[in-house]
Structures are given as C-alpha cells and as structure tokens.
Design a protein around this motif. Structure first.
Motif, PDB file in Angstrom:
ATOM      1  N   TYR A 168       0.414   0.336  -0.914  1.00  0.00           N
ATOM      2  CA  TYR A 168       1.329  -0.239  -1.905  1.00  0.00           C
ATOM      3  C   TYR A 168       2.491  -0.968  -1.240  1.00  0.00           C
ATOM      4  N   VAL A 169       2.987  -0.430  -0.146  1.00  0.00           N
ATOM      5  CA  VAL A 169       4.089  -1.080   0.570  1.00  0.00           C
ATOM      6  C   VAL A 169       3.624  -2.389   1.199  1.00  0.00           C
ATOM      7  N   PHE A 170       2.380  -2.381   1.705  1.00  0.00           N
ATOM      8  CA  PHE A 170       1.803  -3.585   2.325  1.00  0.00           C
ATOM      9  C   PHE A 170       0.512  -3.942   1.588  1.00  0.00           C
ATOM     10  N   PRO A 171       0.602  -4.552   0.413  1.00  0.00           N
ATOM     11  CA  PRO A 171      -0.607  -4.818  -0.381  1.00  0.00           C
ATOM     12  C   PRO A 171      -1.459  -5.944   0.208  1.00  0.00           C
ATOM     13  N   GLY A 172      -2.773  -5.858  -0.081  1.00  0.00           N
ATOM     14  CA  GLY A 172      -3.687  -6.936   0.290  1.00  0.00           C
ATOM     15  C   GLY A 172      -3.728  -7.217   1.773  1.00  0.00           C
ATOM     16  N   ASP A 173      -3.580  -8.506   2.102  1.00  0.00           N
ATOM     17  CA  ASP A 173      -3.681  -8.944   3.499  1.00  0.00           C
ATOM     18  C   ASP A 173      -2.547  -8.415   4.365  1.00  0.00           C
ATOM     19  N   ARG A 174      -1.422  -8.064   3.763  1.00  0.00           N
ATOM     20  CA  ARG A 174      -0.293  -7.554   4.548  1.00  0.00           C
ATOM     21  C   ARG A 174      -0.639  -6.222   5.210  1.00  0.00           C
ATOM     22  N   PHE A 175      -1.495  -5.449   4.566  1.00  0.00           N
ATOM     23  CA  PHE A 175      -1.923  -4.187   5.188  1.00  0.00           C
ATOM     24  C   PHE A 175      -2.739  -4.467   6.438  1.00  0.00           C
ATOM     25  N   ASP A 176      -3.598  -5.494   6.367  1.00  0.00           N
ATOM     26  CA  ASP A 176      -4.414  -5.866   7.526  1.00  0.00           C
ATOM     27  C   ASP A 176      -3.564  -6.406   8.667  1.00  0.00           C
ATOM     28  N   GLN A 177      -2.369  -6.915   8.330  1.00  0.00           N
ATOM     29  CA  GLN A 177      -1.496  -7.505   9.337  1.00  0.00           C
ATOM     30  C   GLN A 177      -0.482  -6.501   9.893  1.00  0.00           C
TER      31      GLN A 177
ATOM     32  N   ALA B 196     -16.986  14.336   5.936  1.00  0.00           N
ATOM     33  CA  ALA B 196     -15.565  14.038   5.772  1.00  0.00           C
ATOM     34  C   ALA B 196     -15.133  12.864   6.646  1.00  0.00           C
ATOM     35  N   GLY B 197     -15.664  12.780   7.868  1.00  0.00           N
ATOM     36  CA  GLY B 197     -15.274  11.711   8.768  1.00  0.00           C
ATOM     37  C   GLY B 197     -15.805  10.342   8.376  1.00  0.00           C
ATOM     38  N   TYR B 198     -17.008  10.299   7.825  1.00  0.00           N
ATOM     39  CA  TYR B 198     -17.629   9.013   7.476  1.00  0.00           C
ATOM     40  C   TYR B 198     -17.308   8.590   6.050  1.00  0.00           C
ATOM     41  N   LEU B 199     -16.666   9.481   5.301  1.00  0.00           N
ATOM     42  CA  LEU B 199     -16.414   9.216   3.884  1.00  0.00           C
ATOM     43  C   LEU B 199     -15.616   7.932   3.632  1.00  0.00           C
ATOM     44  N   PRO B 200     -14.557   7.638   4.403  1.00  0.00           N
ATOM     45  CA  PRO B 200     -13.838   6.375   4.168  1.00  0.00           C
ATOM     46  C   PRO B 200     -14.757   5.149   4.246  1.00  0.00           C
ATOM     47  N   THR B 201     -15.684   5.162   5.185  1.00  0.00           N
ATOM     48  CA  THR B 201     -16.623   4.045   5.325  1.00  0.00           C
ATOM     49  C   THR B 201     -17.589   3.996   4.149  1.00  0.00           C
ATOM     50  N   LEU B 202     -18.067   5.149   3.706  1.00  0.00           N
ATOM     51  CA  LEU B 202     -18.957   5.197   2.546  1.00  0.00           C
ATOM     52  C   LEU B 202     -18.283   4.588   1.317  1.00  0.00           C
ATOM     53  N   LEU B 203     -17.034   4.930   1.104  1.00  0.00           N
ATOM     54  CA  LEU B 203     -16.316   4.426  -0.071  1.00  0.00           C
ATOM     55  C   LEU B 203     -16.105   2.919   0.016  1.00  0.00           C
ATOM     56  N   LYS B 204     -15.803   2.417   1.216  1.00  0.00           N
ATOM     57  CA  LYS B 204     -15.506   0.997   1.364  1.00  0.00           C
ATOM     58  C   LYS B 204     -16.760   0.135   1.375  1.00  0.00           C
ATOM     59  N   LEU B 205     -17.733   0.488   2.216  1.00  0.00           N
ATOM     60  CA  LEU B 205     -18.884  -0.389   2.438  1.00  0.00           C
ATOM     61  C   LEU B 205     -20.069  -0.108   1.520  1.00  0.00           C
ATOM     62  N   VAL B 206     -20.198   1.116   1.027  1.00  0.00           N
ATOM     63  CA  VAL B 206     -21.350   1.467   0.190  1.00  0.00           C
ATOM     64  C   VAL B 206     -20.979   1.481  -1.288  1.00  0.00           C
ATOM     65  N   ALA B 207     -19.896   2.213  -1.617  1.00  0.00           N
ATOM     66  CA  ALA B 207     -19.480   2.305  -3.022  1.00  0.00           C
ATOM     67  C   ALA B 207     -18.572   1.157  -3.433  1.00  0.00           C
ATOM     68  N   ASN B 208     -18.090   0.343  -2.453  1.00  0.00           N
ATOM     69  CA  ASN B 208     -17.240  -0.827  -2.718  1.00  0.00           C
ATOM     70  C   ASN B 208     -15.986  -0.477  -3.523  1.00  0.00           C
ATOM     71  N   VAL B 209     -15.316   0.600  -3.108  1.00  0.00           N
ATOM     72  CA  VAL B 209     -14.087   1.033  -3.770  1.00  0.00           C
ATOM     73  C   VAL B 209     -12.898   0.352  -3.095  1.00  0.00           C
ATOM     74  N   PRO B 210     -11.954  -0.238  -3.837  1.00  0.00           N
ATOM     75  CA  PRO B 210     -10.800  -0.912  -3.227  1.00  0.00           C
ATOM     76  C   PRO B 210      -9.849   0.068  -2.537  1.00  0.00           C
ATOM     77  N   HIS B 211      -8.916  -0.485  -1.732  1.00  0.00           N
ATOM     78  CA  HIS B 211      -8.002   0.322  -0.922  1.00  0.00           C
ATOM     79  C   HIS B 211      -7.319   1.438  -1.710  1.00  0.00           C
ATOM     80  N   GLU B 212      -6.617   1.055  -2.793  1.00  0.00           N
ATOM     81  CA  GLU B 212      -5.797   2.026  -3.516  1.00  0.00           C
ATOM     82  C   GLU B 212      -6.647   3.145  -4.114  1.00  0.00           C
ATOM     83  N   SER B 213      -7.751   2.793  -4.760  1.00  0.00           N
ATOM     84  CA  SER B 213      -8.628   3.805  -5.361  1.00  0.00           C
ATOM     85  C   SER B 213      -9.284   4.663  -4.285  1.00  0.00           C
ATOM     86  N   SER B 214      -9.656   4.027  -3.172  1.00  0.00           N
ATOM     87  CA  SER B 214     -10.261   4.765  -2.078  1.00  0.00           C
ATOM     88  C   SER B 214      -9.304   5.818  -1.526  1.00  0.00           C
TER      89      SER B 214
END
Length: 451
Positions: free
Chosen positions: A192-201, A282-300
């Motif tokens: 939330y503090v760094f939304p969108g591309d700002r988080f990547d930067q 537990a360790g791979y779960l962030p990747t599952l949510l992003k690449l498989v379930a296609n959940v956005p940052h905030e919801s993930s």
C-alpha cells in the motif's frame, strides 16, 4: 543412543511451577527460541515473497519459470551452507553457551538481510549484481545455521518435560509461521505504501531493510536471557573435573564417530522429508498464489497472513499431540495426511475459484506444512545428550532442510510453464511423504529421553 531420564536439572515440572523466578526464566527462554526462529524465518521469507521481482532484477530470463528457478536456487545456496554455520555455532553453543551463539547469529542475520536492500540490480551493475547477491546469501546462510543451533535447544532445555513437544511445535514450525506472518504483514503494508510499479522499484528494498529487527532482538535477548539448566549442569560438571577441557572430545568429533553417525543419518530421513515438504508448501505458497492462482499483491498478502495462522495452528496441534501419543506415532499420522491430502490440494488450487476458496486451500496447505515439522525439533533434541545437543540438532536439522530446500528449485525447473507447477508439486509431495514415513519407520520412539 541417549537413554537418560526425562528430567531437566534445576527445572523440573514441579520446580518450575513452584518457583516464579524459574517460571520467568522458562518463559524468556521460550520467547527467545520462538521469536528468534520467527525472525530468522521472517528474514528468509522476505526473499520468497519478492521472488518474482528479484528474478526480473537479478536473474532476468525470457522464461518466467527459469528466472524463478534462479531465485530459488539462490535460496537453496543459503540452505546448503547452513550445516557449516550450524557446525561452527553449534560447537560454540555446546562449549560457551546457547545465548551467546544466539546473539552473534541474530546480529549477523539481521545485518546481512538488510544489506540486500542496498544492492544494485543487474541493469545497474551488470553481472556483478547477481554474484554479490549470491555471496550475501551464503553469508546469511552461515548465520542462519547458527540460529538453529541455539533457538532449537534453548526453549526445550528450559521447559517442563510434559510440554516439550508443544514447545517443539511452537518454535520449529510455529516460529516459522510467525515469521511468515510478520513477512506477510510487512509485505501487505508496503504494497500500500509503494503501490504498483513503485513496489518493484523501492518496496522490495524496504522489505529487506526490515531484517534489522533481528539484530535488535538478538542484542536485547542477550541482556535478558539466562543460560539453560542443561548447559549450567554441563558447566558444573566441567568445573568439577580436573583437566576436563583437555580430556573432553569435540562435540563435532563425537557426532561423526560411532553410534551418533548412524543417528545423524537416520535423522536426515525425517528432516529431509519434513523440510522439503515445508518448503514446497508454506515456502512455495507465495509463488502458487502469484503465478498459478493469479492473485494480485494486496490480496496475496492477506491470504498469506491467514495461511500463516494455519501454519501456527498445525504446529501447536501436532507438537502437543506428540506429547500425548509419542513422536513416532505423530510422524506416522503426519506422513499419511500429507500423502493423501497434499497432492489433492495442489491440484485444487490451480482450478478457477473465488478468493475465499483460494484462501481456504492455501490455509490447508500451510497447516500441513507447519504440522509436518512440528515434532521434528524435540525428536532431534531427544536423540542427543546435552553436551552435544546444539551440534547434533543443528546439523541434523540443517543438512536435511538444506537438501529439502532445493525442492522449490527442482519443481520450478521441472515445470515447463506456471500451469505445470501444481502437477509437479502433487507428485513431489507424495514422494516426500513416503520418505518421511520411511524415516518414521526406522526411527526409535524418543519421548522421555532427555537429560
């Protein structure tokens, strides 16, 4: 084999209840073990939560799964050097005390984690960027190995025997769940503090800076924490023996000789099976949510926070269960649960579903990941006498988890595309459950063997 009775000198269950001062010491020891390990996993989970970003900035590739595999390979590099860190700091803890080893390790982990936030990317510095990144991962891994040797003995050596399984679950995987929860909260806030591309930067750098919390905690705990009753007993015995220091064999030399070498080898079936399962759940779960379930940052981030609670619940429930039915039967139950349920859950999360359904599936995966390692720590503690417990536990844990930590990399490499990941995870989890069950079969019941 260790055949000592189930007592803690100076801190038996009745002593602890009758002496408020002793109870406070036990509480501080449990706090140091749990949050020390939680902060350690917090530092490690930071990388997992920003893995896709790190892949693009340090290991770019035309194929997302190859870039991701490179990030997980850097994660595995740190795991592979953890046994060396555990050997060094474990021997130090067995000779000079648990709390000193804890302080040095935590300060080192915190500083090395924060240093990641200062690194230039491959677009800024060229090939030197991923090289320095990997060097820092090695340094971090050495200190993490030291934290295992101290946190995985302080709590269980200070608490009443009837609660050691619960403490094992609380520290071993409950602490991991707490670390994941803290990382999820930081991830959520910074999204939330760094939304969108700002988080990547910028946001990913701030996440690594938050690792300094571990350094502060290590310094504070060193001032507040007392040495464990078991280590105090060792000190007293050494003081009574003339020339004891000259005659006492190195804990590492003892560990790799005679019967304890075989004990270590059998332990690895449990630690590898459990550790690898933890890392692909537990360790791979962030990747599952992003690449498989296609959940956005905030919801993930929110789902990961809820799932972390599931990890803690599984840890406490099955750690306590091992106090009731024993370590061996608990291993059997967990192996069967993971063999039957995990493949189904991995395939299920790939299907179209609502956020609520994804959250429930993710929480179930995380619960099993926390549960399967809950009794492991106390099982390892009970396999070694106090004079070599930090070394034996640390090496057994770290070697198994180091090899197990390569599983996310293997899964990513075997997956031709993100759509293949759930099927590869389903097969891998079933095979790991079999290894875990074999380890349970050849391991003795250790409950009650603790000096």
């Amino acid at each position: 084999m260790n055949t000592t009775t189930d007592t803690v000198p100076g801190a038996g269950p009745r002593d602890s209840a009758a002496d408020p001062a002793q109870s406070r010491k036990a509480f501080m020891a449990g706090l140091a073990s749990t949050f020390g390990w939680a902060l350690d996993l917090f530092d490690l989970f930071i990388l997992l939560y920003v893995a896709p970003i790190i892949g693009r900035l340090f290991f770019p590739s035309d194929k997302p799964t190859l870039s991701l595999a490179a990030v997980y390979a850097s994660f595995a590099v740190a795991l592979l050097v953890r046994p060396l860190g555990s050997a060094v700091f474990g021997a130090y803890a067995d000779k000079h005390g648990r709390k000193r080893a804890l302080m040095i390790s935590m300060v080192g982990v915190g500083l090395s984690t924060a240093a990641f936030g200062l690194l230039p990317t491959i677009h800024q510095a060229g090939v030197i960027a991923p090289i320095v990144f990997l060097v820092l991962r090695i340094v971090q891994g050495l200190f993490v190995g030291g934290i295992v040797a101290s946190t995985h003995t302080i709590g269980t050596e200070s608490i009443a025997p009837r609660h050691r399984g619960l403490m094992s679950g609380l520290v071993g995987s409950g602490g991991a769940g707490m670390g994941a929860l803290m990382a999820s909260i930081v991830y959520f806030a910074l999204s939330y503090v760094f939304p969108g591309d700002r988080f990547d930067q910028i946001g990913w750098r701030v996440m690594f800076f938050s690792g300094l919390i571990s350094t502060v905690f290590g310094l504070v705990m060193y001032r507040l924490l007392d040495e464990t009753p078991s280590f105090k007993k060792i000190q007293a015995e050494r003081a009574r023996q003339k020339d004891g220091a000259a005659r006492q064999a190195s804990p590492l030399k003892t560990l790799f000789a005679g019967e304890y070498r075989n004990v270590l080898l059998v332990n690895l079936l449990i630690t590898f099976g459990g550790g690898a399962t933890y890392y692909i759940t537990a360790g791979y779960l962030p990747t599952l949510l992003k690449l498989v379930a296609n959940v956005p940052h905030e919801s993930s981030a929110l789902i990961l926070m809820i799932s972390s609670v599931g990890t803690i619940v599984g840890a406490l429930a099955f750690g306590a269960l091992s106090d009731v039915i024993g370590r061996k039967k608990t291993f059997y139950a967990l192996g069967v649960f993971c063999l039957v349920l995990l493949p189904y859950l991995f395939l299920l999360i790939a299907k179209p579903a609502s956020l609520l359904q994804i959250t429930m599936i993710a929480s179930a995966i995380a619960l099993l990941g926390g549960a399967i390692i809950a009794p492991v720590m106390i099982f390892l503690n009970e396999r070694f006498p106090a004079k070599m417990r930090a070394s034996g536990t640390g090496l057994s844990w770290n070697i198994g988890f180091a090899v197990g930590g390569m599983m996310p990399t293997v899964v990513s490499l075997l997956s031709g595309s993100p759509q293949d990941i759930p099927h590869v995870l389903a097969i891998t989890s079933a095979l790991l459950a079999v290894v875990y069950l074999v380890g349970a079969k050849v391991s003795p019941e250790t409950q009650g063997q603790f000096d």
